[in-house]
Design an enzyme around this catalytic site. Structure first.
Site, short mmCIF file in Angstrom:
data_model
loop_
_atom_site.label_atom_id
_atom_site.label_comp_id
_atom_site.label_asym_id
_atom_site.label_seq_id
_atom_site.Cartn_x
_atom_site.Cartn_y
_atom_site.Cartn_z
N LEU A 58 0.79 -1.23 0.00
CA LEU A 58 0.00 0.00 0.00
C LEU A 58 0.83 1.28 0.00
O LEU A 58 0.27 2.37 0.14
CB LEU A 58 -0.96 0.01 1.20
N TYR A 59 2.13 1.19 -0.16
CA TYR A 59 2.91 2.42 -0.28
C TYR A 59 2.45 3.19 -1.52
O TYR A 59 2.44 2.65 -2.63
CB TYR A 59 4.40 2.12 -0.42
#
Length: 384
Positions: A58-59
């Site tokens: 999810l970066y």
């Protein structure tokens, strides 16, 4: 600089002492690096000899994984690159099984990461944060299944309680699962809590520590001051936050910054380089994750291991950043333990009992069947 490589924990995976973090790849979160800057940083890191890349599903909404995969593919580096990525956080509001550390989410997340990274395997797959719910047995069995399926090579844990990490490792040992090779944890002059539990656990039970936020979200770079006007960086936006990871503006931390600045001046080095050097050379540390938004920042950071921090200067940094050990750790120091040994000098093993293995030299060249390449340690097979 010359990059050196060491095995990660008790695994045979060789990683560089400085890793490249990719949480800054993308501007979806309102800060970070654009695509060309991110590519330039990846190129500079590789050219400096780095081989260890850290990212997460999810970066920047998946951009970090996607760009990293593309940059590695562009240079044909997949066999050289060691890719670490993580799962846990939820990107689908309202669906509790789209996050967490249960088998259902792990299997979903790993396939999504493989697709974004454009690869068929992940070198190190980490649980991103403890969810407080999933038994360690389920996590370790699922991770072992992924190793056996060839989707991941090694297993790691990030931001978990020490007791949970110990239980996970014990389960792996007793059931023959792939063990925990890495612990990814926050560590810096401003945050030394892991020294009480995680460093002893990691060194004794085979988990190398990957440090995140070694500059305390930029505080130790010197760009923030106690009284400051204007916006120096993203940490300014968290001056009044309740987020525990960004509460850096304290009297203790300002004292650390002041002493760090003096030490850096005496060495003729940047504050960031000294702070990174201190972290990287502490016990139990396998690798330090560098996070930058500008190429110049990364280039400065990459020189952090090009010097030795003198013992007297290290002692000054140790002193200003030291915090009293919480219960029961105060009972484990020499003042109390001497009552256990009866005052006799007692230890584990004498110095030099097991010297470290370090391969450092030129490769042997067999001139009959191979031709020597001009660079040190490189050679190639040739016609007889």
């Amino acid at each position: 600089m010359t990059m050196s490589y060491y095995t990660l924990g008790n695994s045979g995976l060789r990683v560089s002492r400085l890793a490249l973090g990719t949480m800054t790849f993308g501007t979806e979160w309102g800060w970070g690096a654009d695509r060309e800057t991110a590519r330039a940083m990846a190129d500079a890191y590789v050219e400096a000899g780095g081989n260890f890349f850290d990212t997460a599903d999810l970066y920047t909404g998946g951009t970090a994984e996607t760009w990293l995969g593309e940059f590695i593919a562009e240079r044909g580096l997949r066999d050289r690159a060691v890719i670490a990525t993580k799962f846990t956080f939820n990107a689908e509001p309202g669906n509790p099984n789209a996050g967490g550390n249960g088998r259902k989410n792990i299997l979903r997340a790993v396939d999504a990461s493989l697709k974004r990274l454009g690869t068929d395997y992940i070198d190190l797959y980490l649980l991103h944060v403890w969810d407080g719910l999933t038994p360690a047995e389920e996590v370790m069995r699922t991770m072992d299944d992924l190793v056996r399926a060839g989707k991941i090579r090694h297993v790691g844990l990030s931001d978990v309680p020490a007791w949970y990490a110990a239980r996970a490792q014990t389960i792996a040992e007793w059931r023959g699962y792939e063990p925990v090779s890495a612990l990814q944890l926050e560590y810096s002059l401003a945050e030394r809590s892991i020294e009480n539990e995680f460093v002893p656990f990691g060194t004794r039970h085979g988990a190398g520590i990957m440090v995140w936020s070694p500059l305390a979200s930029g505080l130790l770079s010197g760009k923030y001051r106690p009284t400051q006007e204007g916006h120096a960086g993203r940490l300014d936006g968290f001056r009044n936050t309740t987020h525990p990871g960004f509460q850096k503006f304290t009297e203790r931390n300002w004292a650390i910054v002041a002493e760090l600045e003096k030490v850096a001046a005496e060495l003729g080095r940047s504050m960031a380089q000294v702070a990174l050097n201190w972290v990287a050379t502490q016990p139990g540390i396998a690798t330090v994750i560098l996070g930058a938004t500008k190429l110049a920042q990364l280039q400065d950071n990459l020189a952090a291991l090009d010097f030795t921090l003198p013992a007297e200067l290290r002692a000054r940094l140790d002193t200003v950043s030291k915090t009293p050990p919480p219960f029961p750790y105060a009972y484990f120091g020499s003042d109390i333990q001497a009552r256990v040994t009866g005052g006799a000098v007692t230890g584990d093993k004498p110095l030099g009992y097991a010297p470290p293995l370090l391969v450092d030299g030129d490769a042997v060249i067999i001139t009959t069947n191979c031709r020597a390449a001009p660079e040190r340690g490189n050679w190639a097979w040739g016609a007889a």
